[in-house]
Design an enzyme around this catalytic site. Structure first.
Site, PDB file in Angstrom:
ATOM      1  N   MET A  73      -8.737   7.946  -1.170  1.00  0.00           N
ATOM      2  CA  MET A  73      -9.609   8.441  -0.103  1.00  0.00           C
ATOM      3  C   MET A  73     -10.073   9.869  -0.430  1.00  0.00           C
ATOM      4  O   MET A  73      -9.265  10.686  -0.878  1.00  0.00           O
ATOM      5  CB  MET A  73      -8.849   8.442   1.223  1.00  0.00           C
ATOM      6  CG  MET A  73      -8.330   7.056   1.599  1.00  0.00           C
ATOM      7  SD  MET A  73      -7.401   7.110   3.141  1.00  0.00           S
ATOM      8  CE  MET A  73      -6.814   5.427   3.195  1.00  0.00           C
ATOM      9  N   GLY A  82      -3.193   3.968   7.504  1.00  0.00           N
ATOM     10  CA  GLY A  82      -2.285   2.834   7.672  1.00  0.00           C
ATOM     11  C   GLY A  82      -1.813   2.787   9.119  1.00  0.00           C
ATOM     12  O   GLY A  82      -2.160   3.649   9.929  1.00  0.00           O
ATOM     13  N   SER A  85       0.849  -1.198   0.000  1.00  0.00           N
ATOM     14  CA  SER A  85       0.000   0.000   0.000  1.00  0.00           C
ATOM     15  C   SER A  85       0.884   1.246   0.000  1.00  0.00           C
ATOM     16  O   SER A  85       1.679   1.453   0.928  1.00  0.00           O
ATOM     17  CB  SER A  85      -0.877   0.011   1.260  1.00  0.00           C
ATOM     18  OG  SER A  85      -1.402   1.310   1.444  1.00  0.00           O
ATOM     19  N   ASP A 120      -6.659  -6.607   3.790  1.00  0.00           N
ATOM     20  CA  ASP A 120      -6.092  -5.263   3.739  1.00  0.00           C
ATOM     21  C   ASP A 120      -6.182  -4.572   5.095  1.00  0.00           C
ATOM     22  O   ASP A 120      -7.261  -4.374   5.624  1.00  0.00           O
ATOM     23  CB  ASP A 120      -6.919  -4.467   2.709  1.00  0.00           C
ATOM     24  CG  ASP A 120      -6.412  -3.061   2.515  1.00  0.00           C
ATOM     25  OD1 ASP A 120      -7.070  -2.320   1.765  1.00  0.00           O
ATOM     26  OD2 ASP A 120      -5.386  -2.702   3.110  1.00  0.00           O
ATOM     27  N   GLY A 121      -4.971  -4.255   5.642  1.00  0.00           N
ATOM     28  CA  GLY A 121      -4.990  -3.457   6.868  1.00  0.00           C
ATOM     29  C   GLY A 121      -4.473  -4.221   8.070  1.00  0.00           C
ATOM     30  O   GLY A 121      -5.043  -5.236   8.443  1.00  0.00           O
ATOM     31  N   GLY A 147      -9.140   4.130   6.224  1.00  0.00           N
ATOM     32  CA  GLY A 147      -8.799   5.546   6.420  1.00  0.00           C
ATOM     33  C   GLY A 147      -7.331   5.802   6.685  1.00  0.00           C
ATOM     34  O   GLY A 147      -6.787   6.815   6.242  1.00  0.00           O
ATOM     35  N   GLY A 196       1.202  -2.070   4.209  1.00  0.00           N
ATOM     36  CA  GLY A 196       1.913  -0.806   4.079  1.00  0.00           C
ATOM     37  C   GLY A 196       3.067  -0.805   5.076  1.00  0.00           C
ATOM     38  O   GLY A 196       4.231  -0.991   4.729  1.00  0.00           O
ATOM     39  N   HIS A 235      -8.173   0.839  -4.522  1.00  0.00           N
ATOM     40  CA  HIS A 235      -9.161   0.634  -3.444  1.00  0.00           C
ATOM     41  C   HIS A 235      -9.856   1.972  -3.221  1.00  0.00           C
ATOM     42  O   HIS A 235      -9.270   2.886  -2.637  1.00  0.00           O
ATOM     43  CB  HIS A 235      -8.410   0.149  -2.197  1.00  0.00           C
ATOM     44  CG  HIS A 235      -9.257   0.016  -0.961  1.00  0.00           C
ATOM     45  ND1 HIS A 235      -8.694  -0.182   0.281  1.00  0.00           N
ATOM     46  CD2 HIS A 235     -10.594   0.058  -0.765  1.00  0.00           C
ATOM     47  CE1 HIS A 235      -9.649  -0.262   1.183  1.00  0.00           C
ATOM     48  NE2 HIS A 235     -10.817  -0.119   0.578  1.00  0.00           N
ATOM     49  N   MET A 294     -11.321  -6.192   5.014  1.00  0.00           N
ATOM     50  CA  MET A 294     -10.572  -5.162   5.740  1.00  0.00           C
ATOM     51  C   MET A 294     -10.191  -5.668   7.129  1.00  0.00           C
ATOM     52  O   MET A 294     -11.035  -6.162   7.868  1.00  0.00           O
ATOM     53  CB  MET A 294     -11.429  -3.898   5.901  1.00  0.00           C
ATOM     54  CG  MET A 294     -11.785  -3.180   4.616  1.00  0.00           C
ATOM     55  SD  MET A 294     -10.367  -2.475   3.764  1.00  0.00           S
ATOM     56  CE  MET A 294      -9.759  -1.331   4.977  1.00  0.00           C
ATOM     57  N   HIS A 347      -0.905  -1.210  -4.510  1.00  0.00           N
ATOM     58  CA  HIS A 347      -2.218  -0.916  -3.925  1.00  0.00           C
ATOM     59  C   HIS A 347      -2.336   0.581  -3.651  1.00  0.00           C
ATOM     60  O   HIS A 347      -1.553   1.154  -2.890  1.00  0.00           O
ATOM     61  CB  HIS A 347      -2.372  -1.700  -2.615  1.00  0.00           C
ATOM     62  CG  HIS A 347      -3.718  -1.615  -1.975  1.00  0.00           C
ATOM     63  ND1 HIS A 347      -4.772  -2.437  -2.314  1.00  0.00           N
ATOM     64  CD2 HIS A 347      -4.177  -0.795  -0.993  1.00  0.00           C
ATOM     65  CE1 HIS A 347      -5.825  -2.127  -1.571  1.00  0.00           C
ATOM     66  NE2 HIS A 347      -5.489  -1.150  -0.765  1.00  0.00           N
ATOM     67  N   ASP A 389      -4.595   3.384  -2.084  1.00  0.00           N
ATOM     68  CA  ASP A 389      -5.733   3.671  -1.204  1.00  0.00           C
ATOM     69  C   ASP A 389      -6.268   5.051  -1.542  1.00  0.00           C
ATOM     70  O   ASP A 389      -5.706   6.066  -1.132  1.00  0.00           O
ATOM     71  CB  ASP A 389      -5.298   3.610   0.258  1.00  0.00           C
ATOM     72  CG  ASP A 389      -5.069   2.175   0.681  1.00  0.00           C
ATOM     73  OD1 ASP A 389      -3.985   1.856   1.176  1.00  0.00           O
ATOM     74  OD2 ASP A 389      -6.001   1.372   0.479  1.00  0.00           O
TER      75      ASP A 389
HETATM   76  C1  DX5 Z   1      -6.571   1.550   5.122  1.00  0.00           C
HETATM   77  C2  DX5 Z   1      -5.983   1.000   3.835  1.00  0.00           C
HETATM   78  C3  DX5 Z   1      -4.925  -0.054   4.017  1.00  0.00           C
HETATM   79  C4  DX5 Z   1      -3.757   0.424   4.818  1.00  0.00           C
HETATM   80  C5  DX5 Z   1      -2.758  -0.682   5.019  1.00  0.00           C
HETATM   81  O1  DX5 Z   1      -7.700   2.328   4.811  1.00  0.00           O
HETATM   82  O2  DX5 Z   1      -7.022   0.410   3.080  1.00  0.00           O
HETATM   83  O3  DX5 Z   1      -4.437  -0.434   2.719  1.00  0.00           O
HETATM   84  O4  DX5 Z   1      -3.131   1.482   4.153  1.00  0.00           O
HETATM   85  O5  DX5 Z   1      -1.711  -0.128   5.751  1.00  0.00           O
HETATM   86  P1  DX5 Z   1      -1.045  -0.955   6.958  1.00  0.00           P
HETATM   87  O6  DX5 Z   1      -0.457  -2.186   6.304  1.00  0.00           O
HETATM   88  O7  DX5 Z   1      -0.008  -0.038   7.512  1.00  0.00           O
HETATM   89  O8  DX5 Z   1      -2.149  -1.287   7.912  1.00  0.00           O
HETATM   90 ZN    ZN Z   2      -6.503  -0.473   0.993  1.00  0.00          ZN
END
Ligand code: DX5
Ligand code: ZN
Length: 215
Positions: A36, A143, A7, A172-173, A141, A194, A65, A136, A32, A34
């Site tokens: 937002m 990382g 990510s 993810d997450g 929102g 990430g 995403h 998720m 990936h 993200d």
């Molecule tokens: C959160 C994102 C994830 C996040 C993952 O909204 O969808 O992709 O960035 O980051 P880590 O791996 O640091 O949790």
């Molecule tokens: Zn994501």
């Protein structure tokens, strides 16, 4: 072997081009993004112009995403800027079938996802219309959050819903070295990470560890 989708939310925004080239060399399978909008989640990130300009730095597929309140409006922007897969939140659309069709019109892969607090059974009516389900592990929102303990149960339930269909399961997450293999054993095909990928700058070692490769 599980695939890894780093990510970019966790990357240094000043060096994104070099970073995605380095990620490809380091064994990543997707990039990936993200996306937002500051409404669906209290954060604001990548516009389509960034993807368009980053496309030349890698041959890896762009895994987009969408964490936005208006996915139907955003799809063309990202489809025309290099997205290969677009995943949207079921909470953000009145008609998931219409949103899926908008992505299909661009011949892209389609994914759906839900907040951890939403009932994963909402994917059941759509399971024959999508290519991927994104589970998720954190509240969308940001990382760097902690992995929700009930995520493994939601992965297993999602895997049961997918059954023997050709539908990928992405998580993810909150993915880290301790829970990556648990997610794979529960049914994950792709892990989004990430923090775990970018920690101490050791991209290859971190991606290998997440893949279960012992260097
Ligand atoms: C959160 C994102 C994830 C996040 C993952 O909204 O969808 O992709 O960035 O980051 P880590 O791996 O640091 O949790
Ligand atoms: Zn994501």
């Amino acid at each position: 072997m599980v695939k890894i989708a780093p990510s970019l939310l966790a990357a240094d925004s000043a060096y994104l081009g070099k970073t995605i080239s380095d990620l490809e060399l380091a064994g990543a399978d997707f990039i990936h993004f993200d996306v937002m909008d500051g409404h669906f989640v209290p954060n604001l990130t990548f516009g389509p112009k960034i993807l368009k300009e980053l496309k030349k730095y890698t041959s890896l597929p762009f895994d987009v995403h969408l964490m936005v309140t208006n996915p139907d409006e955003c799809i063309s922007w990202y489809a025309e800027s290099g997205a290969d897969l677009i995943t949207f939140h079921l909470e953000a659309t009145e008609s998931p079938i219409q949103t899926i069709q908008l992505i299909r019109n661009y011949k892209l892969k389609v994914g759906v996802t839900l907040r951890p607090s939403s009932d994963i059974k909402q994917i059941i009516p759509l399971i024959n219309d999508v290519d991927l389900i994104l589970v998720m592990g954190v509240q969308p929102g940001f990382g760097g959050q902690k992995f929700y303990p009930d995520t493994l149960e939601r992965i297993k339930l999602t895997k049961d819903i997918i059954a023997n269909r050709n539908v990928l399961l992405e998580v993810d997450g909150g993915i880290n070295f301790q829970n990556a293999s648990l997610c794979v054993n529960a049914g994950a095909d792709i892990l989004v990470a990430g923090t775990a990928v970018f920690q101490n700058g050791m991209l290859s070692e971190n991606i290998a560890t997440l893949k279960g490769i012992h260097l």
